[in-house]
Write a protein that holds these residues in place. Structure first.
Motif, PDB file in Angstrom:
ATOM      1  N   MET A   1      65.324-103.742  41.170  1.00 28.40           N
ATOM      2  CA  MET A   1      65.767-102.356  41.390  1.00 28.40           C
ATOM      3  C   MET A   1      64.884-101.395  40.597  1.00 28.40           C
ATOM      4  SD  MET A   1      68.393-102.729  43.305  1.00 28.40           S
ATOM      5  CE  MET A   1      68.711-104.358  43.921  1.00 28.40           C
ATOM      6  N   ASN A   2      63.634-101.270  41.032  1.00 31.17           N
ATOM      7  CA  ASN A   2      62.691-100.505  40.218  1.00 31.17           C
ATOM      8  C   ASN A   2      62.233 -99.205  40.858  1.00 31.17           C
ATOM      9  OD1 ASN A   2      62.608-102.148  37.973  1.00 31.17           O
ATOM     10  ND2 ASN A   2      61.146-103.547  38.958  1.00 31.17           N
ATOM     11  N   ILE A   3      62.758 -98.904  42.043  1.00 29.31           N
ATOM     12  CA  ILE A   3      62.313 -97.673  42.699  1.00 29.31           C
ATOM     13  C   ILE A   3      63.406 -96.605  42.583  1.00 29.31           C
ATOM     14  CG2 ILE A   3      61.395 -96.662  44.817  1.00 29.31           C
ATOM     15  CD1 ILE A   3      59.710 -99.003  43.706  1.00 29.31           C
ATOM     16  N   LEU A   4      63.016 -95.449  42.057  1.00 25.38           N
ATOM     17  CA  LEU A   4      63.933 -94.315  41.948  1.00 25.38           C
ATOM     18  C   LEU A   4      63.499 -93.247  42.946  1.00 25.38           C
ATOM     19  CD1 LEU A   4      64.714 -95.739  39.321  1.00 25.38           C
ATOM     20  CD2 LEU A   4      64.581 -93.558  38.142  1.00 25.38           C
ATOM     21  N   HIS A   5      64.468 -92.703  43.660  1.00 23.95           N
ATOM     22  CA  HIS A   5      64.203 -91.540  44.507  1.00 23.95           C
ATOM     23  C   HIS A   5      64.950 -90.368  43.892  1.00 23.95           C
ATOM     24  CE1 HIS A   5      65.141 -88.808  47.969  1.00 23.95           C
ATOM     25  NE2 HIS A   5      63.839 -88.935  48.118  1.00 23.95           N
ATOM     26  N   CYS A   6      64.213 -89.320  43.526  1.00 18.95           N
ATOM     27  CA  CYS A   6      64.811 -88.178  42.826  1.00 18.95           C
ATOM     28  C   CYS A   6      64.708 -86.945  43.722  1.00 18.95           C
ATOM     29  CB  CYS A   6      64.065 -87.908  41.525  1.00 18.95           C
ATOM     30  SG  CYS A   6      63.885 -89.362  40.483  1.00 18.95           S
ATOM     31  N   ASP A   7      65.809 -86.256  43.907  1.00 18.56           N
ATOM     32  CA  ASP A   7      65.840 -85.138  44.844  1.00 18.56           C
ATOM     33  C   ASP A   7      66.723 -84.028  44.276  1.00 18.56           C
ATOM     34  OD1 ASP A   7      65.835 -83.481  47.022  1.00 18.56           O
ATOM     35  OD2 ASP A   7      66.635 -84.953  48.438  1.00 18.56           O
ATOM     36  N   LEU A   8      66.131 -82.855  44.040  1.00 18.24           N
ATOM     37  CA  LEU A   8      66.899 -81.726  43.509  1.00 18.24           C
ATOM     38  C   LEU A   8      67.904 -81.257  44.557  1.00 18.24           C
ATOM     39  CD1 LEU A   8      63.832 -80.033  41.914  1.00 18.24           C
ATOM     40  CD2 LEU A   8      65.905 -80.536  40.619  1.00 18.24           C
ATOM     41  N   ASP A   9      69.101 -80.920  44.113  1.00 18.08           N
ATOM     42  CA  ASP A   9      70.158 -80.502  45.042  1.00 18.08           C
ATOM     43  C   ASP A   9      69.957 -79.043  45.452  1.00 18.08           C
ATOM     44  OD1 ASP A   9      71.269 -83.005  44.695  1.00 18.08           O
ATOM     45  OD2 ASP A   9      72.645 -82.350  43.123  1.00 18.08           O
ATOM     46  N   ALA A  10      69.958 -78.790  46.743  1.00 23.09           N
ATOM     47  CA  ALA A  10      69.871 -77.414  47.292  1.00 23.09           C
ATOM     48  C   ALA A  10      68.873 -76.577  46.497  1.00 23.09           C
ATOM     49  CB  ALA A  10      71.265 -76.761  47.275  1.00 23.09           C
ATOM     50  N   PHE A  11      67.644 -77.084  46.403  1.00 21.93           N
ATOM     51  CA  PHE A  11      66.684 -76.616  45.399  1.00 21.93           C
ATOM     52  C   PHE A  11      66.531 -75.093  45.323  1.00 21.93           C
ATOM     53  CE2 PHE A  11      61.949 -76.286  44.262  1.00 21.93           C
ATOM     54  CZ  PHE A  11      62.218 -76.163  42.917  1.00 21.93           C
ATOM     55  N   TYR A  12      66.043 -74.464  46.403  1.00 26.10           N
ATOM     56  CA  TYR A  12      65.763 -73.013  46.309  1.00 26.10           C
ATOM     57  C   TYR A  12      67.041 -72.240  45.954  1.00 26.10           C
ATOM     58  CZ  TYR A  12      61.458 -74.014  49.026  1.00 26.10           C
ATOM     59  OH  TYR A  12      60.265 -74.500  49.481  1.00 26.10           O
ATOM     60  N   ALA A  13      68.140 -72.610  46.601  1.00 27.99           N
ATOM     61  CA  ALA A  13      69.398 -71.883  46.371  1.00 27.99           C
ATOM     62  C   ALA A  13      69.879 -72.093  44.932  1.00 27.99           C
ATOM     63  CB  ALA A  13      70.460 -72.351  47.371  1.00 27.99           C
ATOM     64  N   SER A  14      69.694 -73.307  44.404  1.00 30.91           N
ATOM     65  CA  SER A  14      70.127 -73.579  43.031  1.00 30.91           C
ATOM     66  C   SER A  14      69.294 -72.791  42.022  1.00 30.91           C
ATOM     67  CB  SER A  14      69.999 -75.068  42.708  1.00 30.91           C
ATOM     68  OG  SER A  14      70.760 -75.818  43.597  1.00 30.91           O
ATOM     69  N   ARG A 113      61.106-101.687  28.910  1.00 31.27           N
ATOM     70  CA  ARG A 113      61.095-101.941  27.460  1.00 31.27           C
ATOM     71  C   ARG A 113      61.097-100.630  26.706  1.00 31.27           C
ATOM     72  NH1 ARG A 113      56.821-106.184  25.367  1.00 31.27           N
ATOM     73  NH2 ARG A 113      57.361-105.069  23.468  1.00 31.27           N
ATOM     74  N   LEU A 114      60.443 -99.641  27.294  1.00 32.56           N
ATOM     75  CA  LEU A 114      60.352 -98.337  26.646  1.00 32.56           C
ATOM     76  C   LEU A 114      61.641 -97.524  26.813  1.00 32.56           C
ATOM     77  CD1 LEU A 114      57.845 -97.476  25.194  1.00 32.56           C
ATOM     78  CD2 LEU A 114      57.072 -96.279  27.234  1.00 32.56           C
ATOM     79  N   PHE A 115      62.235 -97.582  28.008  1.00 28.70           N
ATOM     80  CA  PHE A 115      63.322 -96.632  28.310  1.00 28.70           C
ATOM     81  C   PHE A 115      64.650 -97.275  28.702  1.00 28.70           C
ATOM     82  CE2 PHE A 115      59.344 -94.356  29.516  1.00 28.70           C
ATOM     83  CZ  PHE A 115      59.391 -93.386  28.535  1.00 28.70           C
ATOM     84  N   GLY A 116      64.688 -98.591  28.872  1.00 28.91           N
ATOM     85  CA  GLY A 116      65.941 -99.231  29.281  1.00 28.91           C
ATOM     86  C   GLY A 116      65.972 -99.506  30.773  1.00 28.91           C
ATOM     87  N   SER A 117      67.186 -99.777  31.275  1.00 23.85           N
ATOM     88  CA  SER A 117      67.325-100.167  32.683  1.00 23.85           C
ATOM     89  C   SER A 117      67.035 -98.991  33.613  1.00 23.85           C
ATOM     90  CB  SER A 117      68.753-100.648  32.929  1.00 23.85           C
ATOM     91  OG  SER A 117      69.629 -99.539  32.837  1.00 23.85           O
ATOM     92  N   SER A 118      66.891 -99.283  34.899  1.00 27.06           N
ATOM     93  CA  SER A 118      66.649 -98.224  35.887  1.00 27.06           C
ATOM     94  C   SER A 118      67.786 -97.203  35.860  1.00 27.06           C
ATOM     95  CB  SER A 118      66.520 -98.818  37.288  1.00 27.06           C
ATOM     96  OG  SER A 118      65.378 -99.639  37.361  1.00 27.06           O
ATOM     97  N   SER A 138      69.682 -85.390  42.125  1.00 25.83           N
ATOM     98  CA  SER A 138      70.311 -86.649  42.518  1.00 25.83           C
ATOM     99  C   SER A 138      69.273 -87.763  42.433  1.00 25.83           C
ATOM    100  CB  SER A 138      70.853 -86.554  43.943  1.00 25.83           C
ATOM    101  OG  SER A 138      71.938 -85.649  43.986  1.00 25.83           O
ATOM    102  N   VAL A 139      69.724 -88.931  41.993  1.00 28.16           N
ATOM    103  CA  VAL A 139      68.796 -90.050  41.849  1.00 28.16           C
ATOM    104  C   VAL A 139      69.378 -91.283  42.529  1.00 28.16           C
ATOM    105  CG1 VAL A 139      67.477 -91.489  40.236  1.00 28.16           C
ATOM    106  CG2 VAL A 139      68.016 -89.125  39.618  1.00 28.16           C
ATOM    107  N   GLY A 140      68.590 -91.889  43.412  1.00 22.85           N
ATOM    108  CA  GLY A 140      68.966 -93.143  44.052  1.00 22.85           C
ATOM    109  C   GLY A 140      68.092 -94.261  43.510  1.00 22.85           C
ATOM    110  N   ILE A 141      68.707 -95.419  43.283  1.00 24.66           N
ATOM    111  CA  ILE A 141      67.962 -96.553  42.723  1.00 24.66           C
ATOM    112  C   ILE A 141      68.104 -97.732  43.673  1.00 24.66           C
ATOM    113  CG2 ILE A 141      67.704 -98.111  40.739  1.00 24.66           C
ATOM    114  CD1 ILE A 141      69.565 -96.060  39.212  1.00 24.66           C
ATOM    115  N   PHE A 146      62.846 -97.015  51.071  1.00 27.74           N
ATOM    116  CA  PHE A 146      63.850 -96.694  52.087  1.00 27.74           C
ATOM    117  C   PHE A 146      65.261 -96.706  51.495  1.00 27.74           C
ATOM    118  CE2 PHE A 146      66.741 -98.740  55.320  1.00 27.74           C
ATOM    119  CZ  PHE A 146      67.028 -97.573  56.021  1.00 27.74           C
ATOM    120  N   LEU A 147      65.586 -97.773  50.756  1.00 28.46           N
ATOM    121  CA  LEU A 147      66.931 -97.900  50.220  1.00 28.46           C
ATOM    122  C   LEU A 147      67.196 -96.899  49.092  1.00 28.46           C
ATOM    123  CD1 LEU A 147      67.190-101.803  50.210  1.00 28.46           C
ATOM    124  CD2 LEU A 147      68.336-100.221  51.781  1.00 28.46           C
TER     125      LEU A 147
END
Ligand SMILES: [Mg+2]
Length: 386
Positions: A1-14, A113-118, A138-141, A146-147
């Motif tokens: 489980m090493n892939i993170l998908h990071c997506d700002l919520d409602a970016f421009y409006a926020s 090792r540097l930062f801990g688990s995903s 929001s972050v998906g791991i 795709f997942l």
């Protein structure tokens, strides 16, 4: 489980709600104004409750939610905020692939090792982004792109979701085909017409018939529906080169004129290198003579470069050493390659004044367009624009 998908919520409006606290809790729509033919770029979650969504005509959004606050987008501001957020993501892994202004993949293999688990990294990212920019991300791991993107979509807003094998077996089969990355509304409609509504439906459908709808991508989508995706996270440094070239309307031999064009090309290419937060270790010039012979000269440097005048000096020197100075040319090109993420490069101790000048020019170009500002020596050539 090493892939993170990071997506700002409602970016421009926020960002607008952050900068105008009186808008917090209200429906905010950034994009075209109600009387215009524009469309919604982003809307706050309060506006989404009225059925407003991205890419909807502003007129329709106004009918659904007339009390919404409509704002024109402030793109230079969003670019600055985006750069701040990407800099935070970069702290946790050098392998970052930007998908858009507010969305990126991060491969955190080898960062544990540097930062801990995903999951711990995801929490730290969410916390840093909120503390430092005031925005929710929001972050998906998951094990693949795709997942991970699916996990984000399923957990928004302010989401944090890890999709392991158990969850995948449970969630994936019943998902609508429109959730498959790359399946647009038209393809989803065609699949539905064939009786394929869910991922399970798709996997049960005969492959040969599926191919009439999905074409050459059939196997790729079958893989995705099985939870498999072998595409790696590609950081921008995997881009091979950034360059521009110009073919002259008439062959050119005048050295001063060619030097002038070389300066203009240097400024254009250096701007793009800086804008991608890269630094170049190789500068190449390309010259084509009237008999269509093409000559290139390259120089590779220990210290990466991204400044207009540094790149110009290197290019100019190569031009003079090329044996073609003063000869007729029909094409001139300049490119930068061996590109590295700027953040990974050892920074120079002091920014020199050229760096500061480049920064000011970049800001002006961002605000007013690339025609708005040019170096004084480029203005001598009146009317020439590339
Ligand atoms: Mg977003």
């Amino acid at each position: 489980m090493n892939i993170l998908h990071c997506d700002l919520d409602a970016f421009y409006a926020s960002v607008e709600q952050r900068d105008h606290p009186e808008l917090v809790g209200k429906p905010v729509i950034v994009g075209g104004l109600p009387g215009s033919r524009g469309v919604v770029s982003t809307c706050s979650y309060e506006a989404r409750e009225y059925g407003v969504c991205s890419a909807m005509p502003a007129k329709q959004a106004y009918r659904l939610c007339p009390q919404a606050v409509f704002l024109p987008p402030d793109i230079p501001k969003y670019i600055r905020v985006s750069q701040d957020v990407f800099a935070i993501l970069h702290r946790y892994s050098p392998v970052l692939e930007a998908l858009s202004i507010d969305e990126a993949f991060l491969d955190v293999s080898g960062c544990h090792r540097l930062f801990g688990s995903s999951a711990q990294i995801a929490k730290m990212i969410k916390n840093d982004v909120l503390q430092e920019t005031g925005l929710l991300i929001s972050v998906g791991i998951a094990a693949n792109k795709f997942l991970a993107k699916l996990a984000t979509n399923l957990s928004k807003p302010n989401g944090l979701m890890e999709l392991g094998n158990d969850e995948i077996a449970e969630i994936l089969p019943s998902l609508p085909v429109s959730e498959i990355w790359g399946i647009g509304s038209k393809t989803a409609h065609r699949l539905n017409k064939a009786g394929i509504y869910t991922i399970a439906d798709l996997l049960e459908f005969p492959r040969s018939k599926l191919e009439t709808i999905l074409g050459s991508n059939t196997d790729f989508y079958i893989q995705l529906c099985s939870g498999k995706d072998s595409r790696p996270v590609l950081s921008r440094s995997d881009r091979k080169s950034i360059g521009n070239e110009i073919t002259f309307p008439v062959d050119l031999a005048d050295q001063k004129e060619i030097e002038q064009l070389l300066l203009e090309l240097s400024c254009q290419v250096a701007y793009r290198v800086r804008h991608a937060s890269l630094i170049a270790h190789t500068v190449t010039i390309k010259m084509r003579t009237p008999d269509f012979q093409t000559f290139t000269r390259s120089q590779t440097l220990q210290q990466g470069v991204d400044a207009d005048l540094t790149i110009y000096d290197i290019a100019l020197n190569m031009y003079h050493q090329s044996g073609l100075a003063g000869k007729h040319l029909r094409l001139l090109g300049l490119s930068c390659s061996k590109l590295l993420e700027r953040n990974l490069e050892q920074p120079a101790l002091f920014a020199d004044e050229n760096d500061i000048l480049d920064k000011i020019i970049d800001d002006m170009k961002d605000k007013f367009g690339s025609a708005a500002i040019k170096r004084g020596s480029l203005l001598n050539k009146k009317g020439r624009n590339m």
